[in-house]
Design a protein around this motif. Structure first.
Motif, PDB file in Angstrom:
ATOM      1  N   LEU A   1       0.866  -1.180   0.000  1.00 47.80           N
ATOM      2  CA  LEU A   1       0.000   0.000   0.000  1.00 47.80           C
ATOM      3  C   LEU A   1       0.902   1.229   0.000  1.00 47.80           C
ATOM      4  O   LEU A   1       1.589   1.499   0.972  1.00 47.80           O
TER       5      LEU A   1
ATOM      6  N   VAL B   1      -1.001 -10.324  -1.100  1.00 44.88           N
ATOM      7  CA  VAL B   1      -2.106 -10.507  -2.054  1.00 44.88           C
ATOM      8  C   VAL B   1      -2.954  -9.235  -2.078  1.00 44.88           C
ATOM      9  O   VAL B   1      -3.250  -8.692  -3.146  1.00 44.88           O
ATOM     10  N   ILE B   2      -3.294  -8.718  -0.884  1.00 37.86           N
ATOM     11  CA  ILE B   2      -4.117  -7.503  -0.813  1.00 37.86           C
ATOM     12  C   ILE B   2      -3.388  -6.339  -1.501  1.00 37.86           C
ATOM     13  O   ILE B   2      -3.959  -5.629  -2.327  1.00 37.86           O
TER      14      ILE B   2
ATOM     15  N   TYR C   1      -3.131  -6.775  -5.290  1.00 32.56           N
ATOM     16  CA  TYR C   1      -4.453  -6.749  -5.928  1.00 32.56           C
ATOM     17  C   TYR C   1      -5.037  -5.328  -5.921  1.00 32.56           C
ATOM     18  O   TYR C   1      -5.629  -4.874  -6.913  1.00 32.56           O
ATOM     19  N   SER C   2      -4.852  -4.615  -4.799  1.00 29.56           N
ATOM     20  CA  SER C   2      -5.510  -3.307  -4.628  1.00 29.56           C
ATOM     21  C   SER C   2      -5.034  -2.240  -5.608  1.00 29.56           C
ATOM     22  O   SER C   2      -5.733  -1.257  -5.815  1.00 29.56           O
TER      23      SER C   2
ATOM     24  N   ARG D   1      -7.013  -3.464  -8.815  1.00 27.51           N
ATOM     25  CA  ARG D   1      -8.051  -4.493  -8.641  1.00 27.51           C
ATOM     26  C   ARG D   1      -7.994  -5.536  -9.748  1.00 27.51           C
ATOM     27  O   ARG D   1      -8.997  -5.869 -10.375  1.00 27.51           O
TER      28      ARG D   1
ATOM     29  N   LEU E   1      -6.415  -9.397 -10.606  1.00 31.62           N
ATOM     30  CA  LEU E   1      -5.764 -10.596 -10.053  1.00 31.62           C
ATOM     31  C   LEU E   1      -4.438 -10.889 -10.752  1.00 31.62           C
ATOM     32  O   LEU E   1      -3.575 -11.567 -10.193  1.00 31.62           O
TER      33      LEU E   1
ATOM     34  N   VAL F   1     -12.233  -1.165  -2.011  1.00 28.79           N
ATOM     35  CA  VAL F   1     -11.556  -2.135  -2.880  1.00 28.79           C
ATOM     36  C   VAL F   1     -12.467  -3.358  -2.970  1.00 28.79           C
ATOM     37  O   VAL F   1     -12.744  -3.998  -1.956  1.00 28.79           O
TER      38      VAL F   1
ATOM     39  N   PHE G   1     -13.053  -6.990  -3.666  1.00 25.44           N
ATOM     40  CA  PHE G   1     -12.279  -8.225  -3.846  1.00 25.44           C
ATOM     41  C   PHE G   1     -13.107  -9.262  -4.616  1.00 25.44           C
ATOM     42  O   PHE G   1     -14.348  -9.209  -4.590  1.00 25.44           O
TER      43      PHE G   1
END
Lengths: 505, 148
Positions: A37, A402-403, A406-407, A410, A412, B140, B142
């Motif tokens: 982040l 992973v967060i 991914y963030s 958004r 994968l 966000v 998911f």
């Protein structure tokens, strides 16, 4: 200007404004400490919320987040060898080594004090040197950027602690990976393996998270101690006092790092990661004990952290005066300024002077607030992270990775990229290819290629390619610095060898 | 694995050959930088290969007898499976499931039903808190998958 300054000081200490600065710094530290982040992401997420706020409140909140996040990146860099933000890459080199010795709190205190000093020096530059320095940044054309990246690549010699040859291979590999995606000049779709998601290139953040985080997690599993392989938090007396005294004895280190951070921040496109690495490299070169760097030395942490926090203010100099953001978070701040109807330039320092100066003074307060927040939360976080059993910490670091990956957008696919680079990093570590040079190549690759190709085009138009590369004044300075930086390890080895020979004799 | 440097040489040369062949179709501005880098990378790999004969250190890796490579491979496989299954199982469910499995596998000491239940609860609450923070506060979204 004086009346604007005084008004700005009063504005900053208004309860609402002060609370928002503190809130920004606190939340920035948390965001920065979470791997993946970034400050850019945090500011970007909050810009829409500041639209309805008073411009002063909106800007001081975002400024606080920017400062807090860049500092917060040092927490995870020190404690779990994973830079919370790209700016904290160089902090891992010595910060994590200190944590492994049980000196995690010492490393955090060093990072805190250096960040505050670096940040304050950076704000001084922002206040007093904005106009002349921003003019100099305008003189940077493609050849200068090319030579700047070549100079940056010479840092590999420092980053590759075990083998310079392997460091160079890692750097070249990083440069090659940076060419994946659509070429910025010519528009060719390159090395995408038929995958649409690769057309944007390899995301720097997922790659960074993977290459630093995953090998560490696998290492934890390999060790399989009850706790993480950091020696549990060691209670020590007078850490703050001792570290402060030690750092105050090295003013040159802090000032040099802050100046490097500010200058790199002023140059558009070069972020805190480059600032911290250049500063770390200079600290190694200037040290009487370069061999101690990378093994847990507070000077290493101080150089990286003073530099990346000074870079925050540096990146704002061209932004506020010319509308050119010096770093990605500054680019998002530009969006916030424009949302509030404020156009960078002379108008910002006259018509909106009270807002601009309040924002600048708020950065001083934000940096000062890092001190108590960092020192108190640092002890707590050190105890917490070093006491979490590896059975929880290992999967949760992957979870955060992973967060984080991914963030970003958004997608994968970024998580797959993170995992791929994680495995590359793990195997690379086993065969002694460190992650530092690969990451450096990845960061500098795009700027280097653009500089090279644009310079060639300029040279063809001007009738001489060599003239474009080798005769411009800033290029000559950068070539000179490159030669010194590249030759330094050889000179050091030679003089060191001579000294050893003399001693034996 | 004996002499990792020589094996590294073959892997790097393989990468270089692939990138060189792929780059042949690019335009004159898109091809310049990658080919220069491929050339430099190949050259450095050759130097590494030569050095591995001049200084033939024992550079064997993955041979540490104190490590259980089967177990490490299992954990890596679980990480890969976790990430591959997020799309189908959803972020929350896959995370709770795989963090719990990995936790139980790593922590040999506490494998009683009660201890496992407590751990799964802790993991569920932590994952849930992160999920709520990111999805509700930072917006966000998911992957949901077929379960949740």
């Amino acid at each position: 200007m004086h009346s604007l300054f005084i008004k700005a000081i009063f504005n900053v200490f208004a309860p609402n404004t002060f609370f928002l600065i503190a809130l920004g710094v606190g939340s920035g530290i948390i965001v920065g400490a979470l791997p993946g982040l970034t400050a850019t992401m945090a500011i970007a997420l909050l810009v829409p919320f500041t639209f309805t706020m008073n411009p002063v409140h909106g800007l001081v909140l975002l400024g606080g987040i920017y400062c807090g996040a860049i500092y917060g990146g040092s927490f995870s860099a020190i404690l779990i060898n994973t830079p919370g933000t790209p700016s904290a890459i160089a902090t891992t080199f010595d910060g994590y080594a200190l944590a492994k010795k049980g000196d995690s709190y010492k490393a955090i205190v060093t990072a805190t004090i250096s960040s505050v000093i670096g940040g304050l020096i950076g704000v001084c530059f922002l206040i007093f040197l904005s106009p002349p320095l921003s003019k100099a940044s305008l003189k940077f054309g493609p050849p200068e950027f090319f030579w700047l990246t070549v100079f940056g690549l010479t840092i590999i010699a420092t980053l590759a602690s075990k083998s310079i040859l392997k460091g160079l291979i890692g750097g070249a590999f990083g440069l090659l990976v940076s060419t994946i995606g659509i070429a910025s000049i010519g528009g060719n779709v390159r090395f995408t393996f038929g995958t649409l998601s690769l057309q944007d290139g390899i995301g720097l953040i997922p790659a960074l998270i993977g290459i630093f985080c995953i090998p560490e997690v696998i290492n934890m599993v390999e060790q399989r101690d009850t706790h993480y392989n950091v020696i549990p938090y060691r209670k020590q007396k007078d850490v703050v006092k001792n570290v402060t005294l030690k750092l105050l004895k090295r003013p040159i280190l802090l000032i040099r790092s802050a100046v490097i951070g500010t200058i790199v921040g002023i140059i558009p496109g070069a972020g805190g990661n480059i600032a911290a690495m250049v500063s770390y490299n200079e600290a190694v070169r200037a040290s009487k004990h370069p061999d101690k760097f990378g093994r847990g030395i507070i000077e290493g942490v101080a150089a990286a952290e003073a530099s990346n926090n000074a870079e925050v203010s540096g990146s704002l100099i061209p932004l506020l005066t010319l509308g050119i953001p010096g770093a990605p978070p500054a680019a998002v701040l530009l969006g916030a300024l424009l949302l509030q109807g404020m156009r960078p330039g002379a108008e910002l320092f006259s018509v909106h002077g009270h807002i601009t100066y309040t924002f600048i003074i708020s950065l001083i307060i934000a940096n000062l607030l890092i001190l108590p927040m960092g020192i108190y939360s640092g002890k707590l976080v050190s105890k917490l992270i070093t006491n979490i059993p590896v059975a929880f910490l290992a999967p949760f670091v992957v979870f955060l990775s992973v967060i984080g990956s991914y963030s970003i957008n958004r997608n994968l696919f970024n998580v797959y990229v993170m995992l791929f680079f994680g495995l590359v990093g793990y195997i690379g570590r086993k065969v002694e290819f460190g992650p530092g040079p690969i990451v450096l190549g990845l960061i500098l690759g795009k700027i280097c290629e653009e500089g090279l190709v644009q310079s060639i085009l300029m040279g063809r138009a001007a009738g001489s390619i060599l003239q474009i590369f080798f005769t411009r004044p800033i290029s000559i300075i950068l070539i000179f610095l490159t030669i010194i930086s590249a030759g330094w390890p050889v000179i050091r080895k030679f003089t060191g060898g001579k000294r050893r020979y003399a001693k034996r004799g | 694995m004996r002499n990792a440097d020589r094996i590294s040489f073959f892997v790097i040369i393989g990468i270089c050959i692939y990138f060189w062949i792929e780059s042949r179709g690019f335009g004159k501005y898109g091809v310049l930088f990658p080919q220069v880098i491929v050339f430099i990378l190949g050259l450095l790999a050759c130097v590494l290969f030569v050095v591995s004969f001049i200084e033939p250190k024992d550079r064997a890796v993955f041979r540490d007898k104190t490590l259980r490579y089967g177990f490490i491979l299992l954990i890596i496989f679980l990480f890969i499976a976790w990430i591959a299954l997020i799309r189908f199982m959803g972020f929350v469910v896959s995370s709770i499931l795989f963090i719990s499995i990995i936790n139980v596998l790593i922590d040999k000491k506490k494998r009683t039903p009660l201890a496992i239940t407590v751990k799964v609860l802790i993991i569920g609450v932590t994952v849930g808190a992160f999920y709520l923070f990111f999805s509700k506060l930072l917006l966000v979204s998911f992957p949901k998958g077929f379960l949740f």
